[in-house]
Design an enzyme around this catalytic site. Structure first.
Site, short mmCIF file in Angstrom:
data_model
loop_
_atom_site.label_atom_id
_atom_site.label_comp_id
_atom_site.label_asym_id
_atom_site.label_seq_id
_atom_site.Cartn_x
_atom_site.Cartn_y
_atom_site.Cartn_z
N LYS A 119 1.86 2.40 -5.16
CA LYS A 119 2.48 1.94 -6.42
C LYS A 119 1.67 2.37 -7.64
CE LYS A 119 2.87 -2.26 -4.70
NZ LYS A 119 2.93 -2.06 -3.25
N GLN A 168 2.02 -5.84 -3.40
CA GLN A 168 2.31 -5.90 -1.96
C GLN A 168 3.65 -5.18 -1.68
OE1 GLN A 168 1.26 -9.19 -3.40
NE2 GLN A 168 -0.71 -8.30 -3.00
N GLY A 201 -4.19 -4.01 -4.29
CA GLY A 201 -5.15 -2.96 -4.64
C GLY A 201 -4.38 -1.73 -5.01
N HIS A 202 -4.35 -1.42 -6.30
CA HIS A 202 -3.59 -0.26 -6.76
C HIS A 202 -4.56 0.82 -7.24
CE1 HIS A 202 0.07 -3.07 -7.60
NE2 HIS A 202 -0.23 -2.95 -6.34
N GLY A 220 5.84 12.26 -3.39
CA GLY A 220 4.39 12.38 -3.62
C GLY A 220 3.80 13.37 -2.62
N ASP A 224 0.81 -1.23 0.00
CA ASP A 224 0.00 0.00 0.00
C ASP A 224 0.84 1.27 0.00
OD1 ASP A 224 -2.23 -1.75 0.33
OD2 ASP A 224 -1.80 -1.80 2.47
P1 IMP Z 1 -2.76 -12.77 1.57
O1 IMP Z 1 -1.80 -12.21 0.59
O2 IMP Z 1 -4.19 -12.43 1.26
O3 IMP Z 1 -2.55 -14.23 1.84
O4 IMP Z 1 -2.48 -12.04 2.98
C1 IMP Z 1 -1.27 -12.23 3.69
C2 IMP Z 1 -0.84 -10.93 4.38
O5 IMP Z 1 -0.46 -9.99 3.38
C3 IMP Z 1 -1.94 -10.27 5.19
O6 IMP Z 1 -1.36 -9.61 6.30
C4 IMP Z 1 -2.50 -9.22 4.24
O7 IMP Z 1 -3.11 -8.14 4.91
C5 IMP Z 1 -1.23 -8.79 3.52
N1 IMP Z 1 -1.48 -8.27 2.19
C6 IMP Z 1 -1.76 -8.97 1.08
N2 IMP Z 1 -1.91 -8.14 0.03
C7 IMP Z 1 -1.69 -6.91 0.48
C8 IMP Z 1 -1.66 -5.62 -0.15
O8 IMP Z 1 -1.84 -5.45 -1.36
N3 IMP Z 1 -1.39 -4.56 0.67
C9 IMP Z 1 -1.14 -4.72 1.99
N4 IMP Z 1 -1.14 -5.88 2.61
C10 IMP Z 1 -1.42 -6.98 1.87
#
Ligand code: IMP
Length: 427
Positions: free
Chosen positions: A15, A224, A39-40, A413, A12
């Site tokens: 990106k 991520q 989520g971008h 930014g 987050d």
């Molecule tokens: P998963 O990727 O859904 O298996 O989640 C594993 C961990 O990564 C959790 O703590 C999620 O909150 C975190 N996580 C996964 N995708 C994102 C992202 O795009 N942004 C922030 N945290 C993420």
């Protein structure tokens, strides 16, 4: 120039915006890891685009978009994004390329993700419940995996689904006592996925190598953040892919030496969603203030993000493992109005100071932060375009972090829009 843009914190970092800016000088944008857990957000004019699977460059007409083999594709989400963009006048026809080797997230993966987390109770990881872990687990396990190429042979796919359902149902029934996986309804959905997505499926490794030989400029977009990397992040509170830049080569078949510049992204503070150690967390008024001002709620799940001070030890580690050349620092505007700011410059472990980040979750949860305190600023910087015009306190803050992380901070930014970015000492 070929760029790779990767988050250096827990995801987050903004990106979407940086990729969108850099995409202006690129021909192709590539996603190489993760899935619809990402989520971008890209804001163009008055329009806001929230993308989960599609590379952020998709909002630029004519930009080729590649979803590499390292991505786990949820066809329902991808289909929705293609349709959503199309309704807003942005067509992906002829410019979206999905790897035939990318693995497919199906309903039972999401079910497994949710059930496992529920069963773990207070020990849960706090996943996004998008089926990411179970799909990567099937990929590594090999025998019960579905790839995008499987949509080419629907009879073969049906037979695989029957076998997978038989196996999964034994497990799901024994562990969770839930109704069985319905092969027919999954297969019906797969027909629709084939109809909508098969025309984009190809050998993306070949496509990328041929395009690069022709001189096309490629932007590789991480998902991520590096601290969520399966091997180098805060295990077990990580995602199931190599979300640092180290995942790039394996995730799309292009060697890292083809990249001219690795750009690491950070926020001017730290956030984390889900469980896991977070040394600089401010579970107090300061954290709440950052959350509200920075709209720190998940793009994918809407969960409030945990907020804290900038952790230069963590970022220096991510920059080091990722071979980062330059840093882009987002959300500087969010910190305005705080009288004092803290930057974690070292950890104290068993009475000894260290500047090396221990990525083991247990060890990290024991560290004590050593902070440097700086005066804050209270000016509206959202319209500033030159580094020298920023408040002195903000420049000191940036330069202190730069000296600890030992990597130049070249993009700043100061607001969510494309235009609200300051470029400094670009190499
Ligand atoms: P998963 O990727 O859904 O298996 O989640 C594993 C961990 O990564 C959790 O703590 C999620 O909150 C975190 N996580 C996964 N995708 C994102 C992202 O795009 N942004 C922030 N945290 C993420």
């Amino acid at each position: 120039m070929n760029y790779c843009v990767v988050g250096l914190q827990w995801g987050d970092e903004g990106k979407g915006k940086v990729v969108d800016i850099l995409a202006e000088n690129s021909d192709i944008v590539v996603r190489y890891a993760g899935g619809a857990n990402a989520g971008h957000t890209v804001i163009i004019g008055d329009e806001r685009f929230a993308l989960h699977l599609m590379p952020s460059g998709a909002v630029r007409p004519g930009m080729a978009c590649v979803i590499g083999n390292g991505v786990v594709v949820d066809p329902e989400v991808l289909n929705g994004e293609i349709e959503g963009l199309s309704k807003r006048g942005i067509s992906l026809e002829g410019r979206l390329f999905i790897s035939e080797n990318a693995h497919v997230v199906l309903d039972y993966h999401k079910q497994e993700d949710r059930l496992r987390e529920e069963a773990l109770g207070k020990n849960k990881i706090g996943t996004t419940a998008r089926g990411i872990g179970p799909c990567y687990a099937d990929k590594v396990g090999r025998s019960f995996a579905i790839r995008m190429a499987d949509f080419r042979d629907m009879d073969g796919l049906y037979n695989k689904l029957v076998q997978i359902a038989e196996y999964k149902n034994k497990i799901l029934n024994a562990l969770y006592n839930v109704p069985p996986v319905d092969t027919e309804s999954i297969f019906t959905k797969c027909r629709m996925y084939r109809e909508n997505l098969l025309r984009y499926v190809c050998n993306t490794t070949r496509y990328l190598h041929e395009a690069m030989e022709q001189g096309k400029k490629v932007l590789f977009e991480g998902a991520q953040g590096s601290l969520l990397d399966l091997d180098h992040g805060t295990f077990p509170f990580v995602t199931s892919s190599n979300s640092s830049s180290l995942g790039m080569g394996a995730g799309c078949g292009v060697p890292m030496k083809m990249i001219d510049t690795f750009i690491g992204l950070v926020k001017a503070y730290s956030t984390r969603v889900g469980a896991g150690p977070f040394p600089t967390e401010q579970d107090n008024e300061i954290g709440n203030r950052i959350r509200e001002k920075g709209h720190e709620y998940g793009t994918t799940t809407g969960r409030p993000r945990r907020c804290g001070w900038f952790d230069a030890v963590a970022v220096a580690y991510s920059a080091r493992i990722g071979g980062i050349d330059e840093i882009a620092m987002m959300h500087l505007d969010t910190l305005a109005g705080l009288p004092e700011l803290q930057v974690c410059r070292a950890y104290r472990i068993d009475g000894h100071e260290t500047t090396f980040f221990p990525c083991d979750a247990e060890e990290l949860s024991q560290v004590e932060c050593v902070y440097e305190t700086l005066p804050g600023w209270d000016a509206d910087v959202s319209g500033i375009t030159q580094y020298r015009d920023l408040p002195t306190e903000m420049r000191h803050y940036i330069e202190l972090i730069e000296s600890i992380v030992r990597t130049p901070i070249t993009i700043l930014g100061v607001g969510p829009r494309r235009s609200q970015a300051i470029f400094r000492n670009r190499s």
